[in-house]
Design an enzyme around this catalytic site. Structure first.
Site, PDB file in Angstrom:
ATOM      1  N   GLY A  46       0.844  -1.258  -0.010  1.00 52.94           N
ATOM      2  CA  GLY A  46      -0.003  -0.044   0.145  1.00 52.94           C
ATOM      3  C   GLY A  46       0.904   1.251  -0.119  1.00 52.94           C
ATOM      4  O   GLY A  46       1.886   1.143   0.355  1.00 52.94           O
ATOM      5  N   CYS A  88       6.303  -0.232   6.741  1.00 53.09           N
ATOM      6  CA  CYS A  88       5.732   0.665   6.178  1.00 53.09           C
ATOM      7  C   CYS A  88       6.991   1.499   5.204  1.00 53.09           C
ATOM      8  O   CYS A  88       8.213   1.350   5.564  1.00 53.09           O
ATOM      9  CB  CYS A  88       5.527   2.236   6.888  1.00 53.09           C
ATOM     10  N   LEU A  89       6.666   1.657   3.891  1.00 48.01           N
ATOM     11  CA  LEU A  89       7.775   2.033   2.870  1.00 48.01           C
ATOM     12  C   LEU A  89       8.360   3.247   3.141  1.00 48.01           C
ATOM     13  O   LEU A  89       9.574   3.817   2.989  1.00 48.01           O
ATOM     14  CB  LEU A  89       7.123   2.225   1.514  1.00 48.01           C
ATOM     15  N   HIS A 130      -4.077   1.274   7.911  1.00 51.82           N
ATOM     16  CA  HIS A 130      -2.772   1.764   7.779  1.00 51.82           C
ATOM     17  C   HIS A 130      -2.672   2.796   6.743  1.00 51.82           C
ATOM     18  O   HIS A 130      -2.056   4.019   7.184  1.00 51.82           O
ATOM     19  CB  HIS A 130      -1.856   0.548   7.441  1.00 51.82           C
ATOM     20  N   GLU A 131      -3.082   2.883   5.577  1.00 48.71           N
ATOM     21  CA  GLU A 131      -3.155   3.807   4.547  1.00 48.71           C
ATOM     22  C   GLU A 131      -3.773   5.001   4.892  1.00 48.71           C
ATOM     23  O   GLU A 131      -3.639   6.295   4.613  1.00 48.71           O
ATOM     24  CB  GLU A 131      -3.604   3.109   3.388  1.00 48.71           C
ATOM     25  N   HIS A 134      -2.259   7.348   7.397  1.00 50.42           N
ATOM     26  CA  HIS A 134      -1.316   8.253   6.616  1.00 50.42           C
ATOM     27  C   HIS A 134      -1.841   9.614   6.227  1.00 50.42           C
ATOM     28  O   HIS A 134      -1.389  10.703   6.208  1.00 50.42           O
ATOM     29  CB  HIS A 134      -0.661   7.591   5.416  1.00 50.42           C
TER      30      HIS A 134
HETATM   31 NI    NI Z   1       2.907   3.154   5.568  1.00 50.72          NI
END
Ligand code: NI
Length: 162
Positions: A46, A88-89, A130-131, A134
């Site tokens: 994601g 998380c990226l 999670h997204e 953000h």
């Molecule tokens: Ni993330």
């Protein structure tokens, strides 16, 4: 399509609240295409727009069942609880255990502004939470119960970078 640079945890952009999308135009479509390409290139499940330095309420995700684009997502209802590993990226090299709802009902717009509702559970529910976090400047590290360390055994199957 083009790859976008993913901003990291130190960047204050990740702490800001994103604004709703109002124009469903070519520029949005280009951003969505770039976000998907960037997510796949980074092997993520994601990606939210603030992670590529765009403070708009846009997320893309793929938890194994194909690409989902969500514009202006809103969580309508949550149910139950699951505990599991998250990454998380924007937080490279780290993972943590995070409690999330087991089921999530959400509404969102597609790239043309059409509204949809989705009922998700398990990994997809985790990913949606999670997204959308953000978009309000929240990161999983804020709510994780503990860090997972490199030399540890895998706590649970289904771990993904988001
Ligand atoms: Ni993330």
């Amino acid at each position: 399509m083009a790859l976008r640079k993913i901003v990291c945890i130190e960047d204050e952009l990740l702490r800001k609240k994103s604004r709703p999308v109002e124009k469903f135009d070519e520029k949005l479509h280009k951003l969505l295409d770039d976000m998907a390409e960037t997510m796949y290139e980074a092997n993520g499940a994601g990606l939210a727009a603030p992670q590529v330095a765009v403070l708009r309420r846009i997320v893309v995700m793929d938890c194994g069942d194909g690409l989902i684009e969500m514009i202006n997502p809103q969580i309508l209802e949550t149910e139950g609880e699951q505990d599991g590993p998250e990454g998380c990226l924007s937080v490279p090299g780290r993972r943590g255990m995070v409690k999330r709802p087991m089921k999530v009902r959400a509404k969102f717009q597609d790239r043309n502004g059409e509204w949809y509702e989705i009922e998700a559970e398990e990994l997809l529910a985790r990913c949606i939470m999670h997204e959308t976090d953000h978009l309000d400047g929240r990161l999983y590290v804020d709510i994780m119960s503990r860090e997972i360390f490199e030399d540890e055994e895998e706590p649970e199957a289904g771990e993904e970078q988001k």
